[in-house]
Design a protein around this motif. Structure first.
Motif, mmCIF file in Angstrom:
data_model
loop_
_atom_site.group_PDB
_atom_site.id
_atom_site.type_symbol
_atom_site.label_atom_id
_atom_site.label_comp_id
_atom_site.label_asym_id
_atom_site.label_seq_id
_atom_site.Cartn_x
_atom_site.Cartn_y
_atom_site.Cartn_z
ATOM 1 N N VAL A 28 -4.158 10.773 -1.707
ATOM 2 C CA VAL A 28 -3.178 9.788 -2.175
ATOM 3 C C VAL A 28 -3.108 8.611 -1.201
ATOM 4 N N VAL A 29 -3.140 8.910 0.105
ATOM 5 C CA VAL A 29 -3.118 7.846 1.114
ATOM 6 C C VAL A 29 -4.342 6.950 0.969
ATOM 7 N N VAL A 30 -5.511 7.558 0.751
ATOM 8 C CA VAL A 30 -6.744 6.782 0.609
ATOM 9 C C VAL A 30 -6.664 5.866 -0.604
ATOM 10 N N VAL A 31 -6.206 6.386 -1.718
ATOM 11 C CA VAL A 31 -6.096 5.581 -2.941
ATOM 12 C C VAL A 31 -5.079 4.458 -2.751
ATOM 13 N N HIS A 32 -3.952 4.786 -2.121
ATOM 14 C CA HIS A 32 -2.919 3.768 -1.873
ATOM 15 C C HIS A 32 -3.465 2.645 -0.996
ATOM 16 N N ALA A 33 -4.047 3.010 0.164
ATOM 17 C CA ALA A 33 -4.553 1.998 1.090
ATOM 18 C C ALA A 33 -5.738 1.243 0.495
ATOM 19 N N GLY A 34 -6.658 1.960 -0.153
ATOM 20 C CA GLY A 34 -7.812 1.303 -0.760
ATOM 21 C C GLY A 34 -7.419 0.361 -1.880
ATOM 22 N N GLY A 35 -6.476 0.798 -2.718
ATOM 23 C CA GLY A 35 -6.012 -0.062 -3.804
ATOM 24 C C GLY A 35 -5.305 -1.301 -3.284
ATOM 25 N N ALA A 36 -4.477 -1.130 -2.232
ATOM 26 C CA ALA A 36 -3.772 -2.280 -1.668
ATOM 27 C C ALA A 36 -4.751 -3.248 -1.013
ATOM 28 N N LEU A 37 -5.772 -2.712 -0.336
ATOM 29 C CA LEU A 37 -6.784 -3.568 0.280
ATOM 30 C C LEU A 37 -7.551 -4.346 -0.789
ATOM 31 N N ALA A 38 -7.897 -3.681 -1.873
ATOM 32 C CA ALA A 38 -8.586 -4.374 -2.963
ATOM 33 C C ALA A 38 -7.702 -5.465 -3.567
ATOM 34 N N ARG A 39 -6.411 -5.197 -3.648
ATOM 35 C CA ARG A 39 -5.504 -6.202 -4.208
ATOM 36 C C ARG A 39 -5.402 -7.426 -3.298
ATOM 37 N N VAL A 40 -5.399 -7.205 -1.986
ATOM 38 C CA VAL A 40 -5.397 -8.333 -1.056
ATOM 39 C C VAL A 40 -6.678 -9.154 -1.202
ATOM 40 N N LEU A 41 -7.803 -8.455 -1.351
ATOM 41 C CA LEU A 41 -9.082 -9.154 -1.482
ATOM 42 C C LEU A 41 -9.172 -9.965 -2.769
ATOM 43 N N THR A 42 -8.495 -9.512 -3.815
ATOM 44 C CA THR A 42 -8.578 -10.211 -5.102
ATOM 45 C C THR A 42 -7.390 -11.131 -5.354
ATOM 46 N N ALA A 43 -6.521 -11.294 -4.369
ATOM 47 C CA ALA A 43 -5.345 -12.153 -4.538
ATOM 48 C C ALA A 43 -5.767 -13.611 -4.677
ATOM 49 N N PRO A 44 -4.974 -14.419 -5.366
ATOM 50 C CA PRO A 44 -5.318 -15.834 -5.551
ATOM 51 C C PRO A 44 -5.122 -16.662 -4.283
#
Length: 475
Positions: A28-44
């Motif tokens: 769960v920690v991996v998915v949370h951190a990985g998803g948040a990192l991906a969201r930062v990378l794809t932010a406008p």
């Protein structure tokens, strides 16, 4: 998909995998951190502070603990039980949830604040611009201090190109308060030398003519490049600090303030941290062994650079036996007070946990998660990380608000803090309080206030995130 499925899957394919009660929670920690990192990378918009936080969380507290729990192998000898391991995962996830909540709260209130409110303290601080003559004075002081300190350094110039171990053995760093003074003097040269170089690269033009400024800049730049090569090289300085310098110089390039260029560079940085970082301590010791290339899972479970999760476990056992110590929170902000004046001054948390575990080697990390847990348990973790998430998002938003203002602290200080943040998160706080204070205060001394700020016309309404194939960041 790459961050949340493929990389974790490669780690779990290692031989000798075992199931534990904490392993699903760590997923769960991996998915949370990985998803948040991906969201930062794809932010406008470019969010450097958010990027630095989630990179550390994903690698050091996501992938590394996943490898440790799956193989029951850790960098250091101390072992805890299943209950402690599960509690350590819960503390980490609690911090991530609190950070995400703080980020969301700051993002929710930013539209009304930017549109109607007067600029706050953060906006006024980050809108400050480099003052050319103050910057030249800093450059001169850095060069004068370098001549004085290097001439008194055992081994002089050669000491900076041997190893950190050689500097210690030569007597530059001893024990007790003398060691503290030596370390502080070293950082008092390294940090101003870095800021002098960075400032000269981005100093704004003078409105009344800048002929003399251009002449002095051309004379000083090569000298400061050489000075930084001496006092801020990867042989004699920690890798995290050298990385902060390199990445700050890189991400203060205006082109990398554009989201697409940021995504490409950030993805390359993540790959470098996974592949190159484990081998970058080659110059740390005088007796250098041959570099042996091993799998990522093996690096996570044998390399002490990834001891953050194990230190969280050790800290939880420590609090079970010794209780919480809220007074220790005073240590980092009052780091300058000598122990001779404050006998009860808190000990460095990494050293304390190392002694509790029975290690002879005491130079261990103490992640902010366990620092805050030692202060006040789960309530300390929630408070610290909610505040950190809110502040990080505010800083990123102000940097975006002030984009295009060359020579502003928003363009220079934010990248520096964003990447040094990894040291701040890894800890111990008492050990990095001095360098961090210098990193944040020196630019304030060489900058000056600008005119009145006006609300920006930056679009505040939610914007769809860009899609990066394979990151899992496209919703």
């Amino acid at each position: 998909m790459t961050l949340t499925v493929l990389l974790p899957g490669l780690i779990l394919q290692s031989d000798g995998m075992r199931m534990s009660s904490a392993l699903p929670a760590q997923a769960v920690v991996v998915v949370h951190a990985g998803g948040a990192l991906a969201r930062v990378l794809t932010a406008p918009t470019v969010r450097l502070v958010g990027f630095g936080f989630w990179v550390f969380a994903y690698i050091w507290l996501g992938l590394a603990p996943l490898a440790m729990l799956a193989s029951d192998a850790y960098p250091w000898p101390y072992r805890t039980g299943e209950a402690t391991a599960f509690k350590a995962v819960a503390v980490i996830e609690l911090g991530l949830v609190a950070y995400s909540a703080g980020t969301a709260l700051a993002a929710r209130h930013r539209q009304a604040r930017v549109a109607t409110a007067r600029p706050g303290l953060l906006e006024r601080l980050l809108s400050r611009r480099l003052a050319p003559w103050r910057l030249l004075a800093l450059s001169g002081l850095a060069l004068a201090f370098a001549l004085l300190l290097i001439s008194r350094q055992p081994g002089r110039l050669t000491a900076y190109f041997t190893s950190r171990q050689a500097i210690t053995e030569a007597g530059a760093i001893g024990d007790g308060e003398g060691a503290f003074l030596q370390v502080l003097l070293s950082w008092s040269l390294s940090v101003p030398a870095f800021w002098a170089l960075l400032g000269l690269l981005h100093v704004p033009r003078l409105t009344g003519g800048d002929r003399w400024l251009r002449v002095l800049r051309r004379l000083l730049l090569p000298v400061l490049i050489v000075l930084n090569a001496v006092v801020n090289n990867p042989v004699s300085k920690p890798r995290f600090w050298v990385g902060t310098i390199v990445l700050t110089l890189l991400f203060t390039v205006p082109r990398l303030s554009r989201p697409r260029a940021f995504r490409i560079t950030a993805a390359a940085l993540i790959a470098a941290l996974l592949v190159v970082f484990p081998y970058s301590d080659y110059f740390r010791y005088s007796d250098r062994e041959e570099v042996a290339v091993t799998s990522l899972a093996a690096q996570f479970t044998t390399n002490g650079d990834y001891d953050a999760f194990q230190q969280v476990q050790t800290g939880i056992d420590f609090t079970r036996d010794n209780g919480f110590s809220p007074q220790d929170a005073l240590g980092p902000p009052l780091f300058m007070v000598p122990r001779s004046m404050w006998p009860e001054k808190p000990e460095d948390t990494g050293i304390r946990l190392a002694r509790y575990a029975g290690y002879e080697f005491l130079n261990l990390s103490a992640p902010l998660w366990i620092e805050s847990y030692l202060w006040a348990g789960p309530f300390g973790v929630v408070g610290v990380f909610c505040l950190l998430g809110s502040l990080g998002r505010r800083v990123d938003d102000v940097r975006h608000l002030l984009r295009g203002r060359s020579g502003s602290l928003a363009a220079l200080l934010v990248p520096a803090f964003a990447f040094y943040q990894m040291v701040f998160l890894r800890g111990s706080l008492l050990g990095i309080a001095g360098p961090l204070t210098l990193l944040l205060t020196v630019p304030l001394l060489i900058s000056t206030r600008t005119g009145r700020l006006r609300p920006s016309a930056v679009p505040i309404a939610p914007i769809r995130h860009a899609s990066i194939s394979g990151t899992g960041g496209h919703r």
